[in-house]
Design an enzyme around this catalytic site. Structure first.
Site, short mmCIF file in Angstrom:
data_model
loop_
_atom_site.label_atom_id
_atom_site.label_comp_id
_atom_site.label_asym_id
_atom_site.label_seq_id
_atom_site.Cartn_x
_atom_site.Cartn_y
_atom_site.Cartn_z
N TYR A 67 -10.19 5.14 2.98
CA TYR A 67 -8.86 5.14 3.57
C TYR A 67 -8.22 6.51 3.37
O TYR A 67 -8.60 7.27 2.47
CB TYR A 67 -7.97 4.04 2.97
CG TYR A 67 -7.66 4.19 1.49
CD1 TYR A 67 -6.46 4.76 1.06
CD2 TYR A 67 -8.56 3.76 0.52
CE1 TYR A 67 -6.17 4.90 -0.29
CE2 TYR A 67 -8.27 3.87 -0.84
CZ TYR A 67 -7.07 4.45 -1.24
OH TYR A 67 -6.78 4.59 -2.57
N CYS A 68 -7.26 6.84 4.23
CA CYS A 68 -6.56 8.13 4.14
C CYS A 68 -5.08 7.86 4.33
O CYS A 68 -4.58 6.79 3.99
CB CYS A 68 -7.11 9.12 5.15
SG CYS A 68 -6.93 8.58 6.88
N TYR A 69 -4.34 8.82 4.87
CA TYR A 69 -2.90 8.62 5.07
C TYR A 69 -2.61 7.61 6.18
O TYR A 69 -1.89 6.64 5.98
CB TYR A 69 -2.22 9.95 5.43
CG TYR A 69 -2.14 10.94 4.30
CD1 TYR A 69 -1.16 10.82 3.31
CD2 TYR A 69 -3.05 11.99 4.22
CE1 TYR A 69 -1.09 11.74 2.28
CE2 TYR A 69 -2.97 12.92 3.19
CZ TYR A 69 -2.00 12.79 2.21
OH TYR A 69 -1.93 13.69 1.18
N TRP A 96 -3.23 4.35 4.22
CA TRP A 96 -2.38 3.97 3.10
C TRP A 96 -0.96 3.62 3.56
O TRP A 96 -0.36 2.65 3.07
CB TRP A 96 -2.32 5.12 2.10
CG TRP A 96 -1.44 4.88 0.92
CD1 TRP A 96 -0.16 5.34 0.73
CD2 TRP A 96 -1.75 4.12 -0.25
NE1 TRP A 96 0.33 4.91 -0.48
CE2 TRP A 96 -0.62 4.16 -1.10
CE3 TRP A 96 -2.88 3.41 -0.67
CZ2 TRP A 96 -0.59 3.53 -2.34
CZ3 TRP A 96 -2.86 2.78 -1.90
CH2 TRP A 96 -1.72 2.83 -2.73
#
Length: 257
Positions: A67-69, A96
């Site tokens: 997962y990232c931003y 996120w």
């Protein structure tokens, strides 16, 4: 266009996926400050300096979740892992930020339910535990009607499946409590959901000699004509006279419809 070789998970699917893959390598593709401020438990920070090392040091049989931003960079990393032969790779749609928005709008869990979750080894309403069973599945299996009601009120998913492909409705049938079966069905459960072997809740109830559950499922609209991968119907599996009679009548009606 390059074919995508990984799975994109919605926030609502994350708990079930992590429950089904408890040994997954969880990677956080945000910067160090964001990672330090908050992250998914057991996650490892991923960046341009360590991703190759992780790719080559991690067994390709191990599931990988990234997962990232906002769900953009995670797709690039997920594709890289997939291209290197990892067979079970997923990333998070919305990243996120999407996860935090979903958590912020999640119904509040009262103190009693929070205590029950903690006592039974669950971190929250959705995340699965042993064998991929969610809190709702566990409560249904134990026949704890008040907890089932509390979990449904808190947003517990009725469509989640465990490692055998069974839903909470199946586990409610195991507890042999028609009221819990009705409650979960009323919350939107698929009455005719089939597990990994093609068996439905009606088939289980018939084979386990649970006539009250068979009657309840039929009244809720369960299809007696569905067959397993081996071409057996609930009628073929009936283990008692009561179940046999109920299913014979239901099968005749269904065939005439």
């Amino acid at each position: 266009m390059t074919e995508r070789k990984f799975q994109r998970l919605a926030v609502s699917e994350l708990g079930a996926w992590l429950g089904a893959n408890p040994d997954a390598l969880i990677l956080d593709a945000r910067d160090a400050n964001a990672f330090a401020a908050g992250n998914i438990e057991t996650s490892v920070r991923l960046d341009g300096r360590n991703h190759e090392g992780l790719i080559f040091s991690t067994p390709k049989s191990r599931p990988v979740f990234i997962y990232c931003y906002r769900g953009n960079a995670s797709q690039t990393y997920a594709q890289q892992f997939a291209d290197f032969g990892f067979r079970n790779v997923a990333d998070l749609v919305g990243g996120w930020e999407g996860l935090q928005k979903a958590l912020a709008h999640r119904p509040a869990v009262d103190a009693g339910l929070a205590t029950w979750l903690n006592n039974n080894g669950f971190s929250d309403v959705q995340t699965a535990g042993t064998h991929g069973n969610t809190p709702l599945m566990h409560a249904a299996w134990k026949g704890e009607a008040s907890v089932v009601d509390a979990l449904l009120a808190a947003g517990a998913r009725v469509d989640a499946v465990n490692n055998d492909g069974n839903t909470a409705l199946w586990l409610a049938c195991v507890s042999n409590d028609p009221a819990i079966v009705q409650r979960i069905a009323s919350a939107g459960a698929d009455i005719d959901h089939a597990n990994l072997t093609g068996a439905t809740s009606l088939m289980y109830a018939a084979s386990s000699s649970k006539p009250d559950i068979v009657a309840t499922l039929l009244a809720l609209g369960a299809d007696p004509l569905i067959q397993t991968q081996d071409d057996f119907s609930a009628l073929d599996m009936a283990a008692s006279v009561e179940c046999l009679q109920l299913l014979r009548a239901a099968t005749r009606t269904a065939k005439q419809a």
